[in-house]
Structures are given as C-alpha cells and as structure tokens.
Design a protein around this motif. Sequence first.
Motif, PDB file in Angstrom:
ATOM      1  N   GLU A   1      -9.362   6.655   4.067  1.00  0.00           N
ATOM      2  CA  GLU A   1      -8.978   5.755   5.100  1.00  0.00           C
ATOM      3  C   GLU A   1      -8.719   4.377   4.551  1.00  0.00           C
ATOM      4  OE1 GLU A   1      -7.198   4.700   8.126  1.00  0.00           O
ATOM      5  OE2 GLU A   1      -8.264   6.569   8.476  1.00  0.00           O
TER       6      GLU A   1
ATOM      7  N   ARG B   1       0.848  -1.249  -0.038  1.00  0.00           N
ATOM      8  CA  ARG B   1      -0.144  -0.065   0.097  1.00  0.00           C
ATOM      9  C   ARG B   1       0.883   1.112  -0.102  1.00  0.00           C
ATOM     10  NH1 ARG B   1      -1.113   2.652   4.662  1.00  0.00           N
ATOM     11  NH2 ARG B   1      -0.810   0.804   5.730  1.00  0.00           N
TER      12      ARG B   1
ATOM     13  N   ARG C   1       0.323   5.348   0.736  1.00  0.00           N
ATOM     14  CA  ARG C   1      -0.387   6.622   0.930  1.00  0.00           C
ATOM     15  C   ARG C   1       0.112   7.543   0.662  1.00  0.00           C
ATOM     16  NH1 ARG C   1      -4.455   6.952   5.058  1.00  0.00           N
ATOM     17  NH2 ARG C   1      -4.982   9.101   5.446  1.00  0.00           N
TER      18      ARG C   1
ATOM     19  N   CYS D   1      -3.488  11.733  -0.107  1.00  0.00           N
ATOM     20  CA  CYS D   1      -4.449  10.558   0.482  1.00  0.00           C
ATOM     21  C   CYS D   1      -5.969  11.117   0.847  1.00  0.00           C
ATOM     22  CB  CYS D   1      -4.057   9.557   1.048  1.00  0.00           C
ATOM     23  SG  CYS D   1      -5.058   8.194   1.443  1.00  0.00           S
TER      24      CYS D   1
ATOM     25  N   ASN E   1      -5.728   2.421   5.941  1.00  0.00           N
ATOM     26  CA  ASN E   1      -4.722   1.635   6.842  1.00  0.00           C
ATOM     27  C   ASN E   1      -4.624   0.287   6.779  1.00  0.00           C
ATOM     28  OD1 ASN E   1      -3.883   4.133   7.553  1.00  0.00           O
ATOM     29  ND2 ASN E   1      -5.185   4.048   9.453  1.00  0.00           N
TER      30      ASN E   1
ATOM     31  N   TYR F   1      -2.593   2.259  -4.181  1.00  0.00           N
ATOM     32  CA  TYR F   1      -2.481   3.772  -4.077  1.00  0.00           C
ATOM     33  C   TYR F   1      -3.405   4.432  -3.609  1.00  0.00           C
ATOM     34  CZ  TYR F   1       1.918   2.780  -6.785  1.00  0.00           C
ATOM     35  OH  TYR F   1       3.095   2.535  -7.247  1.00  0.00           O
ATOM     36  N   CYS F   2      -3.244   5.372  -2.507  1.00  0.00           N
ATOM     37  CA  CYS F   2      -4.203   6.139  -2.192  1.00  0.00           C
ATOM     38  C   CYS F   2      -3.976   7.851  -2.332  1.00  0.00           C
ATOM     39  CB  CYS F   2      -4.455   6.067  -0.624  1.00  0.00           C
ATOM     40  SG  CYS F   2      -5.716   7.309   0.110  1.00  0.00           S
TER      41      CYS F   2
END
Length: 329
Positions: free
Chosen positions: A100, A91, A93, A97, A102, A131-132
């Motif tokens: 949420e 992941r 961030r 971003c 996490n 990807y955020c």
Amino acid sequence: MFYYVEILGTLPEMGKAEVEALAELGVGNVEKVDYLLVSGSVKHIGVFERLGLAHEYGLLLYEGDDIKDILDFAKGLEWRNIINGTFAVRRERMRNCMHEVNDLDKKIGGIIHSQGLRVNLSRPDTVVRVYCGNKIWLGIRIREFKGKEFEDRKADRRPFSRPIALPPRIARAMVNLTKATREVLDPFMGTGGMLIEAGLIGLKVYGLDIREDMVEGAKINLEYYGIRDYVVKVGDATKIEEVFPGKTFEAVATDPPYGNSTTLPMDRNELYKRSLESIHSVLEGRLAIAFPADFDARDVAESIGFKVLGRFYQRVHSSLSRYFYVMEV
C-alpha cells in the motif's frame, strides 16, 4: 555502485538482456528483476546512456519489503548530499505491486523537505523515484529516455525513407546486445537504421547492401544524424569477406529481409544460411539478428558454429512474428 533500470513492457525479456549486456560492459551484473525494474551493481554506470528498451535508469538507494523501513531509511539519509537543487518524488505502482504505497511519495517528499530542500513538482532538478512491485524500491533518476528522441529517427522521419525498418529503440537494443565497444557491421543495412543507432553511441559503423540506391540513401541518413565515422558499400551479405577483404568485425547487428521476393538473390532460407556462414567467417564476437518465426535459426546457426545465447519473440502483426537472436562465435 548500485543501479536500477526501468525497462519497457513491449519486449521485457529482450530489455532485461540488454541491461545485462551493458552491465557487463560497465563491469557489473544484473542481480534482481522485479517485473519491469532491473537492478544490480556496476562500476561505470554511464554505460546505461546507451539503453534502447528502457524508460529510465538511476542510482538505487534502497529496496525492501516494509513501508516503515523505507521511511526510516529516508529519515536517516543526508539528502543534501544526494539532491542538487529542487526535487520531486515520483511514485510508480507496477502491475505486480504488493504494498500500500498510495501516499508513500508524499511522505518521502515531506522527509526530504524537512531537511531544507525545496520542492518543484513541474520542473525539478532531481527526481526521486519510488517503485512498488514485489518489493519497494527507492532511487535517484539519472536519465529518462523520452520517446520523442527515438521517434525522430523512425524510418518515415529520415531524409531517405523506406516503409520497412526496425523501430530505433529495437535497433539500439540489438546493437547493445552485441556488447560492441568499437565497431559494428550491418550486412543488410537498408536505409541505415541500425548504423544510425550504433553511430550515435560512438561506434564506428560498417554496412553493405546489395542495392546501390540503398547505399547512397544510407549515406544521406548517416550524414543527416551526424554520423561521420562510417564505411558503407554495395555488396552481397553472403560474401562479406569479398567486400571487406582481410577485415574482421567486433560485432554484427542486422535485420535481413523476411519475405520471399523476386528482389532476393536466392531462396529466402538459403539466403539466411549463406549470410550466417559469411558473418561467421568475419565475426570476432557477438551477432544480434532477427528472423521470421517460421525460420529455425538455432539449428542452422549451431551447424555453422555459432553458440546461440538467447532469443526473444515478438508478434509484429497478424502475418508476421519474429525472433531476435543473440549469438557468438
């Protein structure tokens, strides 16, 4: 085929332009930019093997705004048709971003594992990327560009070394911005850094330098990195047509000297103007060139007949800022 590229944060606008140039070569385009993530469609995704200003590229599977939607999408995929061997979900961030996320990587990993695929967090065969940014993106990594492979070609690592040279990643990006597919010329080649990057992606390389010791040193460096298809000569960048009579070039990528010096054959700005005139006389396509920020290359280039497609600013240190220009005849 949909792709994503994670570009470096050092020169993001130049990195985006590099992706655009390569996407066009691969018969595609850039459709979206989400901070450092660039995406679009392309017919020949392998063209991104050439990237310089990028962390990685891969196959884009999904983009959206809702956590539930991406999980539903993941549940509906036949992951065995996508993943070879073991897998891990990584992941990222990004700074922008908006969601949420996490434990999103763990949830997607659980979905994939439930289909009978095996996790290997340390050395997976396949990396699934989340990807955020403003949106949430899901993809499969194809290639990660590790810093070491470029660092091993830095100026101080070459057998013939001089302290002043572009970082290899930037040199590679400049070559890519020309959209060259056959050949590239560097009329201020120095120790050959630009030519090394061009040669490593399969281009025939041509170079010249006014100093004979540089030409001999560039030959040593090109041979050291396995570049064999090259022609380098002693010559004046303001008289390229005299060094290569009757020859025109698909592309030019170069980094002229920045400061006024007794080693230059003339005033710095006059050297820039005359070299641009000479390049224009032998160029068929695009030029990527760097100039110090205190030189207005746009006006000079346009007066010669170039079309300036873009420029990208970089502050190198307190006494040097520069622009990287992309032009075409």
